[in-house]
Write a protein that holds these residues in place. Structure first.
Motif, PDB file in Angstrom:
ATOM      1  N   ALA A  99       8.142  -7.561   6.361  1.00 48.54           N
ATOM      2  CA  ALA A  99       7.532  -6.989   5.161  1.00 48.54           C
ATOM      3  C   ALA A  99       6.498  -5.962   5.568  1.00 48.54           C
ATOM      4  N   VAL A 100       6.465  -4.838   4.861  1.00 46.65           N
ATOM      5  CA  VAL A 100       5.370  -3.896   5.091  1.00 46.65           C
ATOM      6  C   VAL A 100       4.086  -4.566   4.634  1.00 46.65           C
ATOM      7  N   SER A 101       2.975  -4.112   5.186  1.00 49.32           N
ATOM      8  CA  SER A 101       1.717  -4.840   5.005  1.00 49.32           C
ATOM      9  C   SER A 101       1.315  -4.995   3.545  1.00 49.32           C
ATOM     10  N   ALA A 102       1.617  -4.002   2.711  1.00 46.43           N
ATOM     11  CA  ALA A 102       1.230  -4.106   1.306  1.00 46.43           C
ATOM     12  C   ALA A 102       2.024  -5.171   0.566  1.00 46.43           C
ATOM     13  N   VAL A 130       4.415  -5.692   9.200  1.00 45.39           N
ATOM     14  CA  VAL A 130       4.215  -4.471   9.995  1.00 45.39           C
ATOM     15  C   VAL A 130       3.901  -3.321   9.042  1.00 45.39           C
ATOM     16  N   ASN A 131       3.513  -2.169   9.592  1.00 44.47           N
ATOM     17  CA  ASN A 131       3.329  -1.009   8.729  1.00 44.47           C
ATOM     18  C   ASN A 131       4.685  -0.357   8.443  1.00 44.47           C
ATOM     19  N   ARG A 132       4.699   0.564   7.510  1.00 38.47           N
ATOM     20  CA  ARG A 132       5.963   1.145   7.049  1.00 38.47           C
ATOM     21  C   ARG A 132       6.687   1.877   8.177  1.00 38.47           C
ATOM     22  N   GLU A 133       5.956   2.611   8.984  1.00 41.04           N
ATOM     23  CA  GLU A 133       6.583   3.367  10.065  1.00 41.04           C
ATOM     24  C   GLU A 133       7.319   2.446  11.031  1.00 41.04           C
ATOM     25  N   GLY A 189      -6.966   0.757   8.493  1.00 42.63           N
ATOM     26  CA  GLY A 189      -5.662   0.284   8.939  1.00 42.63           C
ATOM     27  C   GLY A 189      -4.965  -0.749   8.087  1.00 42.63           C
ATOM     28  N   SER A 190      -5.562  -1.191   6.987  1.00 41.97           N
ATOM     29  CA  SER A 190      -4.901  -2.192   6.150  1.00 41.97           C
ATOM     30  C   SER A 190      -5.470  -2.131   4.742  1.00 41.97           C
ATOM     31  N   ASN A 191      -4.710  -2.658   3.787  1.00 39.30           N
ATOM     32  CA  ASN A 191      -5.205  -2.704   2.411  1.00 39.30           C
ATOM     33  C   ASN A 191      -6.406  -3.619   2.283  1.00 39.30           C
ATOM     34  N   ASP A 192      -6.442  -4.697   3.063  1.00 37.51           N
ATOM     35  CA  ASP A 192      -7.612  -5.582   3.034  1.00 37.51           C
ATOM     36  C   ASP A 192      -8.860  -4.844   3.496  1.00 37.51           C
ATOM     37  N   VAL A 250     -13.734   5.233  -2.933  1.00 33.20           N
ATOM     38  CA  VAL A 250     -12.768   4.781  -3.926  1.00 33.20           C
ATOM     39  C   VAL A 250     -11.399   4.726  -3.254  1.00 33.20           C
ATOM     40  N   ALA A 251     -10.413   4.143  -3.952  1.00 28.82           N
ATOM     41  CA  ALA A 251      -9.109   3.979  -3.309  1.00 28.82           C
ATOM     42  C   ALA A 251      -8.022   3.792  -4.357  1.00 28.82           C
ATOM     43  N   VAL A 252      -6.790   3.920  -3.900  1.00 32.69           N
ATOM     44  CA  VAL A 252      -5.609   3.576  -4.688  1.00 32.69           C
ATOM     45  C   VAL A 252      -4.958   2.389  -3.995  1.00 32.69           C
ATOM     46  N   LEU A 253      -4.868   1.255  -4.716  1.00 35.35           N
ATOM     47  CA  LEU A 253      -4.391   0.014  -4.121  1.00 35.35           C
ATOM     48  C   LEU A 253      -3.359  -0.662  -5.028  1.00 35.35           C
ATOM     49  N   PRO A 254      -2.477  -1.475  -4.458  1.00 34.08           N
ATOM     50  CA  PRO A 254      -1.553  -2.250  -5.301  1.00 34.08           C
ATOM     51  C   PRO A 254      -2.334  -3.228  -6.177  1.00 34.08           C
ATOM     52  N   ARG A 255      -2.017  -3.250  -7.458  1.00 31.38           N
ATOM     53  CA  ARG A 255      -2.745  -4.133  -8.374  1.00 31.38           C
ATOM     54  C   ARG A 255      -2.640  -5.593  -7.939  1.00 31.38           C
ATOM     55  N   LEU A 256      -1.465  -5.992  -7.472  1.00 35.04           N
ATOM     56  CA  LEU A 256      -1.273  -7.385  -7.089  1.00 35.04           C
ATOM     57  C   LEU A 256      -2.107  -7.781  -5.875  1.00 35.04           C
ATOM     58  N   ALA A 257      -2.610  -6.795  -5.120  1.00 29.64           N
ATOM     59  CA  ALA A 257      -3.419  -7.097  -3.932  1.00 29.64           C
ATOM     60  C   ALA A 257      -4.880  -7.362  -4.286  1.00 29.64           C
ATOM     61  N   ILE A 258      -5.278  -7.024  -5.510  1.00 29.09           N
ATOM     62  CA  ILE A 258      -6.706  -7.121  -5.856  1.00 29.09           C
ATOM     63  C   ILE A 258      -6.911  -7.812  -7.200  1.00 29.09           C
TER      64      ILE A 258
END
Length: 316
Positions: free
Chosen positions: A108-111, A137-140, A232-235, A247-255
């Motif tokens: 799974a990608v990290s997000a 892992v990351n997307r790349e 390096g991570s959404n966290d 400020v940031a753009v983040l997945p809603r489900l992550a926060i």
């Protein structure tokens, strides 16, 4: 007289390859021993015998860090193939009895790490004999592993359209613009994308799915972001926003928790949230194992349930 190739094949053992695979993946004799239930001297002895068999060093220390040699990387490719085939054979045997068992390998990608455990809960209850391994892992790196056919199934957001891959969208992924409690933007009656991008923007590394989604949106709107900080991570980004770094753009489900507590606030910017889909991805032409097939079927049969399930988490 036997050839050198025959000599190697006759002297190699499955246990040596198992130990080698663990050391190679973990870059550590001690961690490999812990995983296999072996002492570090026992691991070292297996690697030493393997090196004597092939006549080449496999690992070397630079300072205190263990590195793989070029021949070790080539041996790893062969070893992964061997273990994958053995796993497929084991799964095929299980399928003959009508039972699904063996190992399901997911990446799974990290997000996506915030959603995968909830997907696996019901699947695991339905298939108790399946052992699940999940690597984040990351997307790349996820794309690189897909191209090399290293993994069975990958969960990611932005699937490259220039690669021969099969993709099953199964859940919406909403990326929202957020600021910390008390941020000056929250006093504005209307927040534009340009106003948002004038702030210090906290971003993932180049190539990550969330960053690429934002970059494509900014290109479409013909705006650019300049003041940025890369984490390096959404966290890490979430905590940096909480600390007031930007400020940031983040997945809603992550926060979800931070939004409910009010420590992070969603900004009502036009054309937000940015909408993508989480997808289940595999290399095109790959023959699915019984465990792969069972997970693919599980996802396809429950697509209509996933969105309401995660919406309930947001609403609670």
């Amino acid at each position: 007289m036997s050839s050198p190739v025959q000599n190697i094949a006759n002297r190699l053992t499955f246990r040596q390859l198992q130990v080698f695979k663990s050391v190679y993946e973990l870059s550590s004799y001690s961690r490999a021993g812990d995983m296999l239930g072996l002492s570090q001297p026992a691991v070292s002895n297996q690697i030493r015998q393997l090196e004597q068999t092939i006549g080449q060093p496999l690992f070397e220390y630079v300072g205190r860090q263990l590195y793989s040699t070029a021949i070790a990387k080539r041996l790893a490719e062969c070893t992964f193939s061997v273990f994958n085939e053995v796993q497929r054979f084991q799964n095929d045997l299980a399928a003959e009895t009508g039972l699904i068992s063996g190992e399901l390998k997911l990446v799974a990608v990290s997000a996506a790490q915030y959603i995968v455990p909830y997907l696996l809960r019901a699947y695991s209850d339905l298939n108790p004999d399946v052992t699940i391994s999940l690597e984040v892992v990351n997307r790349e790196k996820a794309i690189d592993r897909l191209e090399k056919n290293r993994d069975e199934l990958t969960i990611m957001g932005m699937v490259p359209n220039d690669k021969p891959m099969l993709s099953i969208p199964f859940l919406g992924n909403k990326l929202i613009a957020v600021a910390p409690k008390g941020h000056p933007l929250l006093q504005e009656e209307e927040v534009t994308l340009s106003m948002f991008l004038e702030q210090t923007l906290l971003l993932r590394e180049v190539g990550s799915g969330s960053r690429l989604t934002l970059e494509l949106h900014c290109q479409k709107q013909r705006v650019r972001f300049q003041n940025k900080m890369v984490l390096g991570s959404n966290d890490a980004i979430k905590h940096a926003v909480l600390a007031g770094l930007g400020v940031a753009v983040l997945p809603r489900l992550a926060i979800i928790s931070e939004l409910k507590l009010g420590s992070l606030v969603e900004l009502p910017i036009k054309d937000f949230p940015l909408r993508r889909s989480w997808c289940l991805v595999s290399p095109q032409g790959q023959h699915p194992t019984p465990t792969m097939r069972s997970f693919i079927d599980y996802v396809q049969q429950n697509i209509s349930q996933f969105e309401p399930m995660f919406q309930r988490m947001i609403d609670q």
